[in-house]
Design an enzyme around this catalytic site. Structure first.
Site, PDB file in Angstrom:
ATOM      1  N   THR A  37       0.820  -1.209   0.000  1.00 48.82           N
ATOM      2  CA  THR A  37       0.000   0.000   0.000  1.00 48.82           C
ATOM      3  C   THR A  37       0.852   1.256   0.000  1.00 48.82           C
ATOM      4  O   THR A  37       0.375   2.323  -0.391  1.00 48.82           O
ATOM      5  CB  THR A  37      -0.909   0.023   1.242  1.00 48.82           C
ATOM      6  OG1 THR A  37      -0.112  -0.245   2.405  1.00 48.82           O
ATOM      7  CG2 THR A  37      -2.004  -1.023   1.141  1.00 48.82           C
ATOM      8  N   ASP A  38       2.119   1.135   0.409  1.00 50.82           N
ATOM      9  CA  ASP A  38       2.925   2.344   0.613  1.00 50.82           C
ATOM     10  C   ASP A  38       3.187   3.088  -0.689  1.00 50.82           C
ATOM     11  O   ASP A  38       3.023   4.301  -0.762  1.00 50.82           O
ATOM     12  CB  ASP A  38       4.231   2.036   1.352  1.00 50.82           C
ATOM     13  CG  ASP A  38       5.082   0.963   0.709  1.00 50.82           C
ATOM     14  OD1 ASP A  38       4.610   0.278  -0.236  1.00 50.82           O
ATOM     15  OD2 ASP A  38       6.241   0.790   1.153  1.00 50.82           O
ATOM     16  N   SER A 129      16.131  -5.533   6.534  1.00 48.90           N
ATOM     17  CA  SER A 129      17.546  -5.368   6.889  1.00 48.90           C
ATOM     18  C   SER A 129      18.179  -4.247   6.081  1.00 48.90           C
ATOM     19  O   SER A 129      19.076  -3.552   6.571  1.00 48.90           O
ATOM     20  CB  SER A 129      18.299  -6.676   6.653  1.00 48.90           C
ATOM     21  OG  SER A 129      18.158  -7.106   5.301  1.00 48.90           O
ATOM     22  N   ASP A 174       9.508   1.269   5.320  1.00 48.98           N
ATOM     23  CA  ASP A 174      10.570   0.634   6.092  1.00 48.98           C
ATOM     24  C   ASP A 174      11.429   1.656   6.824  1.00 48.98           C
ATOM     25  O   ASP A 174      11.731   1.509   8.013  1.00 48.98           O
ATOM     26  CB  ASP A 174      11.455  -0.209   5.164  1.00 48.98           C
ATOM     27  CG  ASP A 174      10.676  -1.332   4.503  1.00 48.98           C
ATOM     28  OD1 ASP A 174       9.545  -1.620   4.937  1.00 48.98           O
ATOM     29  OD2 ASP A 174      11.201  -1.918   3.545  1.00 48.98           O
TER      30      ASP A 174
END
Length: 384
Positions: A37-38, A129, A174
């Site tokens: 969705t971002d 990461s 993120d």
């Protein structure tokens, strides 16, 4: 291997001939809900986890960047910031070097650095990461060069590094989680306005844990599957006449089904319904607590499996076996095509759920997964 700060300092001295000016840390993230969705200007609900990447750093007087890591057999990658262009650095070093490049491209007075990276965030597990590396380097450079950027602006720097230097078309989630996280909370991010709000996520207080099931099926966002999903979303928005899929509601899906081919429609349907699930999850967390969001985790996984088609047999088995053993809700998390699933589990059921997943994977002949619990943690900061 994971080093103590003292060991990292000594290893930095061994590789670069001097002690670092400090050590900075940035956590990985788990996304509670809100997948893909971002980059559609939508909503996401991640949290920073209690596993972090550390970077020992020192400033240089020239424009040379020397970067090494505890997972690269002592190799030192060297790059020159002067004349560096997007895509010039390959491999994992593109993440830290890309951050310094992006800061320079944004007009900030950044010089070369010596960087040594150590990480507790599993690579390829869907726990971001890569963003943890970017954010650790970003906060180090922000302090050492007195850049003065706030967390949301540093998130944009990290995103630009990943989009342009690495070549992965990821959104802002993120980096935002890694930089803005707070212990005991999730980060509710509106990816259009970039506004964030901390939402209580008191897992331990409610007798709950969030288990991460790392399938050890590696994935890479720069590969075709992720980019193809993003293109399908752009096509869907264009056909529907909106700037982004964020601007569609579930009431628009009937019209969309008549205008789009089946595959593109299903991609659109996932994003539209996932945005609704994120908003519902935030409301439930505020009103009832984390136990109430379990059904949304289940429906999110079904949507990603069937409509967005980013799951895999290992992820499906992780979800199904954990639910069968008593997990309250479960879903894959991250970009998909591998990585991890998460299972909302009562603390007293952790061992039973974990054992059931391990047994199911063994019976299926899959690689043994790595299973561990995570808690919402604070975001990136100076460590020592």
């Amino acid at each position: 291997m994971t080093l103590t700060p003292e060991m990292l300092t000594e290893e930095f001295h061994r590789r670069f001939g001097q002690r670092p000016e400090g050590i900075w840390a940035a956590p990985g993230r788990v996304n509670v809900i809100g997948e893909h969705t971002d980059y559609n200007d939508g909503f996401v609900l991640p949290f920073a986890i209690d596993r972090a990447t550390l970077v020992a750093a020192s400033v240089r007087e020239d424009s040379t960047v020397r970067v090494s890591s505890t997972f690269s057999d002592g190799d030192v990658v060297v790059a020159e910031l002067d004349g560096l262009a997007a895509g010039d650095v390959e491999g994992w070093a593109a993440y830290p070097v890309g951050v310094l490049w992006a800061l320079r491209e944004a007009g900030h007075p950044v010089r070369g650095m010596d960087l040594l990276i150590d990480s507790q965030v599993p690579v390829g597990a869907g726990l971001s990461s890569s963003a943890a590396i970017e954010c650790a380097v970003a906060v180090a450079a922000n302090e050492l060069f007195a850049v003065g950027l706030a967390g949301p602006d540093l998130a944009l720097i990290g995103q630009r590094a990943e989009n342009e230097m690495v070549g992965a078309p990821t959104g802002l989630m993120d980096q935002s989680a890694s930089l803005l996280g707070k212990k005991g909370h999730a980060v509710f991010l509106d990816c259009r306005s970039r506004e964030t709000e901390l939402v209580p996520l008191p897992l331990q207080d409610e007798g709950l844990a969030l288990l991460v099931i790392d399938t050890r099926v590696s994935h890479a966002h720069a590969t075709g599957g992720y980019a193809a999903r993003r293109r399908a979303c752009e096509v869907g928005a264009d056909v529907m006449g909106v700037p982004a899929l964020r601007d569609l509601s579930e009431a628009d899906l009937e019209e969309a089904s008549g205008l789009l081919d089946d595959e593109t429609f299903r991609r659109v349907r996932h994003v539209v319904t996932e945005n609704t699930r994120v908003q519902e999850a935030v409301e439930l967390l505020r009103a009832e607590g984390p136990r109430a969001i379990a059904p949304l985790l289940d429906s999110s996984h079904v949507s990603m499996r069937d409509d967005f088609e980013i799951s895999c047999p290992e992820l499906d088995l992780a979800v199904d076996s954990s639910r069968g053993a008593g997990a309250l809700g479960a879903r894959m998390t991250g970009g998909g095509f591998g990585g991890s699933a998460i299972a909302l589990t009562q603390i007293e059921d952790i061992e039973r759920v974990g054992a059931a997943v391990l047994e199911a994977f063994a019976e299926a002949g899959f690689t043994e997964p790595v299973i561990f619990a995570v808690s919402p943690a604070d975001g990136a900061a100076r460590f020592s």
